[in-house]
Motif scaffolding. Structure first.
Motif, mmCIF file in Angstrom:
data_model
loop_
_atom_site.group_PDB
_atom_site.id
_atom_site.type_symbol
_atom_site.label_atom_id
_atom_site.label_comp_id
_atom_site.label_asym_id
_atom_site.label_seq_id
_atom_site.Cartn_x
_atom_site.Cartn_y
_atom_site.Cartn_z
ATOM 1 N N PRO A 1 -7.596 2.491 17.532
ATOM 2 C CA PRO A 1 -8.669 3.316 16.947
ATOM 3 C C PRO A 1 -8.168 4.423 16.035
ATOM 4 O O PRO A 1 -8.924 4.928 15.202
ATOM 5 N N TRP A 2 -6.895 4.818 16.167
ATOM 6 C CA TRP A 2 -6.352 5.895 15.347
ATOM 7 C C TRP A 2 -5.750 5.386 14.043
ATOM 8 O O TRP A 2 -5.336 6.206 13.202
ATOM 9 N N ALA A 3 -5.664 4.085 13.852
ATOM 10 C CA ALA A 3 -5.233 3.522 12.570
ATOM 11 C C ALA A 3 -6.476 3.384 11.695
ATOM 12 O O ALA A 3 -7.183 2.378 11.742
ATOM 13 N N MET A 4 -6.759 4.397 10.878
ATOM 14 C CA MET A 4 -8.064 4.528 10.224
ATOM 15 C C MET A 4 -8.042 4.043 8.786
ATOM 16 O O MET A 4 -8.507 4.747 7.867
ATOM 17 N N ILE A 5 -7.529 2.853 8.559
ATOM 18 C CA ILE A 5 -7.493 2.295 7.213
ATOM 19 C C ILE A 5 -8.905 2.098 6.669
ATOM 20 O O ILE A 5 -9.187 2.360 5.495
ATOM 21 N N ARG B 1 -2.295 15.632 -19.608
ATOM 22 C CA ARG B 1 -1.354 15.781 -18.488
ATOM 23 C C ARG B 1 -1.816 14.872 -17.358
ATOM 24 O O ARG B 1 -2.998 14.866 -16.996
ATOM 25 N N SER B 2 -0.908 14.104 -16.815
ATOM 26 C CA SER B 2 -1.266 13.115 -15.794
ATOM 27 C C SER B 2 -0.460 13.351 -14.525
ATOM 28 O O SER B 2 0.631 13.954 -14.551
ATOM 29 N N ARG B 3 -1.008 12.867 -13.431
ATOM 30 C CA ARG B 3 -0.353 12.963 -12.120
ATOM 31 C C ARG B 3 -0.711 11.724 -11.320
ATOM 32 O O ARG B 3 -1.885 11.345 -11.227
ATOM 33 N N THR B 4 0.303 11.090 -10.753
ATOM 34 C CA THR B 4 0.122 9.884 -9.945
ATOM 35 C C THR B 4 0.518 10.191 -8.505
ATOM 36 O O THR B 4 1.541 10.840 -8.260
ATOM 37 N N ILE B 5 -0.292 9.732 -7.572
ATOM 38 C CA ILE B 5 -0.016 10.000 -6.158
ATOM 39 C C ILE B 5 0.090 8.687 -5.401
ATOM 40 O O ILE B 5 -0.334 7.627 -5.871
ATOM 41 N N SER B 6 0.649 8.791 -4.200
ATOM 42 C CA SER B 6 0.754 7.659 -3.272
ATOM 43 C C SER B 6 0.089 8.058 -1.970
ATOM 44 O O SER B 6 -0.507 9.144 -1.841
ATOM 45 N N LEU B 7 0.208 7.206 -0.966
ATOM 46 C CA LEU B 7 -0.359 7.518 0.340
ATOM 47 C C LEU B 7 0.253 8.769 0.960
ATOM 48 O O LEU B 7 -0.393 9.471 1.742
ATOM 49 N N ALA C 1 0.821 -1.217 0.000
ATOM 50 C CA ALA C 1 0.000 0.000 0.000
ATOM 51 C C ALA C 1 0.850 1.260 0.000
ATOM 52 O O ALA C 1 0.541 2.232 -0.703
ATOM 53 N N VAL C 2 1.926 1.267 0.788
ATOM 54 C CA VAL C 2 2.751 2.480 0.867
ATOM 55 C C VAL C 2 3.738 2.583 -0.291
ATOM 56 O O VAL C 2 4.214 3.679 -0.612
ATOM 57 N N ALA C 3 4.057 1.464 -0.934
ATOM 58 C CA ALA C 3 5.043 1.493 -2.024
ATOM 59 C C ALA C 3 4.422 1.735 -3.382
ATOM 60 O O ALA C 3 5.099 2.218 -4.300
ATOM 61 N N MET D 1 -1.423 11.885 7.912
ATOM 62 C CA MET D 1 -0.231 11.039 7.860
ATOM 63 C C MET D 1 -0.210 10.049 9.022
ATOM 64 O O MET D 1 0.110 8.863 8.842
ATOM 65 N N LEU D 2 -0.556 10.506 10.207
ATOM 66 C CA LEU D 2 -0.566 9.616 11.369
ATOM 67 C C LEU D 2 -1.616 8.517 11.214
ATOM 68 O O LEU D 2 -1.352 7.344 11.488
ATOM 69 N N ALA D 3 -2.819 8.905 10.769
ATOM 70 C CA ALA D 3 -3.934 7.957 10.721
ATOM 71 C C ALA D 3 -3.809 6.944 9.597
ATOM 72 O O ALA D 3 -4.371 5.839 9.701
ATOM 73 N N THR D 4 -3.099 7.275 8.521
ATOM 74 C CA THR D 4 -3.059 6.389 7.351
ATOM 75 C C THR D 4 -1.721 5.707 7.133
ATOM 76 O O THR D 4 -1.666 4.667 6.462
ATOM 77 N N VAL D 5 -0.643 6.252 7.687
ATOM 78 C CA VAL D 5 0.686 5.694 7.415
ATOM 79 C C VAL D 5 1.392 5.250 8.692
ATOM 80 O O VAL D 5 1.832 4.095 8.809
ATOM 81 N N ILE D 6 1.495 6.145 9.670
ATOM 82 C CA ILE D 6 2.343 5.880 10.835
ATOM 83 C C ILE D 6 1.659 4.955 11.834
ATOM 84 O O ILE D 6 2.214 3.912 12.229
ATOM 85 N N PHE D 7 0.462 5.300 12.267
ATOM 86 C CA PHE D 7 -0.217 4.479 13.272
ATOM 87 C C PHE D 7 -0.537 3.070 12.770
ATOM 88 O O PHE D 7 -0.393 2.105 13.534
ATOM 89 N N PRO D 8 -0.996 2.880 11.511
ATOM 90 C CA PRO D 8 -1.185 1.490 11.051
ATOM 91 C C PRO D 8 0.094 0.663 11.107
ATOM 92 O O PRO D 8 0.049 -0.511 11.487
#
Length: 443
Positions: free
Chosen positions: A130-134, A62-68, A49-51, A88-95
């Motif tokens: 509860p803060w890991a909001m995937i 014109r295109s644009r690609t994003i990640s988490l 998911a993060v990679a 960032m905390l809820a989607t990347v760090i806390f999970p």
């Protein structure tokens, strides 16, 4: 309420005899191997998911690609640092922390080598989970996608599928995990420390229970301890012998903190709905969009389920949380015993649904990171998103600050000395007082 649980047959659960809350469940599956397999799967899915790419947006070639990481970083770059850090905390760090802690805990428990550090890790896992909001983030992806398909071509990256799988593996892990067995495995490592834990000592099965004023339960691991003398309601007793959590009979200053946090959330709710949460520009035209306007757009586009979801999560839920907390605080202040069971269930509902209001915040972070094409197409965050994020966080903190046991204390059902207000009310309702009022009326 102190209760002794019998040995549960596989597939059976035990509920509180007073409020019907589920206390324990004996799952029929292997208690540790299944969660370990699911947690290892969560590690793999998280790395994917993060990679990988989250979305690709193509507008006029014109295109644009994003990640988490793109959305939170873009919010920080635009000056909305608190919201970007929260996403960032809820989607990347806390999970990542929650998954890592769970894997370490399960491995140490299955190898029969739990330590005091295992108890601390499990305590922190339960606080951060509860803060890991995937689960909420994947809904934000769906809402963002529904808003973008009318603007230009959108491609879903494999990161979205990894996040969807991660949502399932983490949810099933929570459903299959035998929390009671983990604490029972850890209990043996703390047994030598129980008698040296200050005034708190574990009740080791003596059928004669001490008075409620001499008993205390750990809010982290549910270990019940007893004391040779009466304990104050909010004063710290010492560390829990099993998980090192500071023991208190009740949360300190619960009502005052809940009133302050709920009032702040109610104040922030006004600008959160009046101010636009984002500005959408397409071919030099566009303007700000509030939460209500976003719901109406989804409805006009024929996406009734998503429109109802956003309306419920972003407009209805915050109001219900604020009103529900107000009802519980008012009932506690008045010492009311009316609908105590229902109010207790209402508290658990408020605590559960608190984080689902983050859908709009996640949606804005995705759109802000994805649509950056100048006058051709551009989306920027506005003040409304910061106010709305404050509402969500404050209501979560308010629910955590409120101690539902106070509702039962105020009604005189937990062996706690009633407040002066409750004593006056009881005196006014006593037969003697009513007779005196009758005699005064006759005179």
């Amino acid at each position: 309420m102190f209760q002794r649980l019998p040995e549960l047959a596989p597939g059976r659960s035990a509920r509180c005899s007073r409020c019907a809350c589920r206390l324990e469940r004996n799952n029929t599956h292997c208690p540790f191997l299944a969660p370990i397999a699911l947690t290892i799967s969560s590690v793999i899915l998280y790395l994917l998911a993060v990679a990988g790419p989250l979305m690709t947006f193509d507008v006029y070639g014109r295109s644009r690609t994003i990640s988490l990481f793109t959305g939170p970083l873009e919010l920080i770059r635009e000056g909305w640092g608190p919201v970007g850090v929260l996403v960032m905390l809820a989607t990347v760090i806390f999970p990542a922390i929650v998954i890592g802690l769970m894997l370490v805990i399960l491995m140490s428990v299955t190898r029969g080598q739990p330590s005091a550090w295992t108890a601390r890790r499990f305590r922190w896992h339960n606080k951060l989970r509860p803060w890991a909001m995937i689960e909420v983030y994947i809904l934000g992806v769906f809402v963002a996608y529904s808003k973008l398909i009318d603007l230009a071509r959108v491609e879903i990256g494999f990161s979205v599928y990894a996040i969807g799988g991660l949502m399932l593996t983490m949810g099933i892990t929570d459903a299959t995990l035998r929390v009671d067995l983990i604490w029972q495995r850890i209990r043996g490592t703390a047994g030598d420390r129980l008698e040296n834990a200050g005034p708190a000592k574990r009740d080791v099965g003596n059928p004669g229970l001490p008075p409620p004023g001499k008993m205390i339960a750990c809010t982290a691991c549910s270990l019940v301890c007893s004391s040779p003398y009466a304990l104050e309601l909010e004063a710290p007793v010492g560390p829990c012998p099993r998980c090192n959590q500071t023991l208190r009979r009740r949360k300190p200053d619960s009502l005052r903190r809940t009133v302050a946090l709920t009032s702040a959330a109610a104040i922030f709710y006004i600008p959160a709905n009046l101010f636009p949460i984002m500005t959408i520009i397409k071919l030099y035209q566009g303007g700000g969009h509030t939460i209500v306007e976003g719901v109406l757009e989804l409805y006009a586009a024929g996406m009734l389920p998503l429109a109802l979801l956003v309306f419920f999560a972003s407009i209805t839920v915050p109001v219900l949380k604020i009103v529900s907390l107000g009802v519980m605080m008012l009932g506690t202040w008045r010492g009311s015993a009316v609908l105590l069971v229902d109010r207790s269930k209402l508290y658990w509902i408020v605590e559960f649904i608190g984080r689902w209001s983050m859908i709009d915040v996640f949606m804005v972070s995705i759109l802000v990171g994805l649509v950056q094409f100048g006058a051709l197409g551009n989306i920027r965050a506005n003040a409304g998103v910061e106010a709305f994020a404050a509402v969500v966080v404050l209501t979560i903190f308010a629910a955590n600050a409120f101690d539902p046991r106070l509702m039962w204390d105020a009604a005189g059902l937990n062996g706690v000395e009633p407040s002066a207000r409750q004593r006056r009310r009881d005196a006014e309702r006593s037969p003697g007082r009513e007779a005196a009022k009758g005699e005064a009326a006759k005179a």
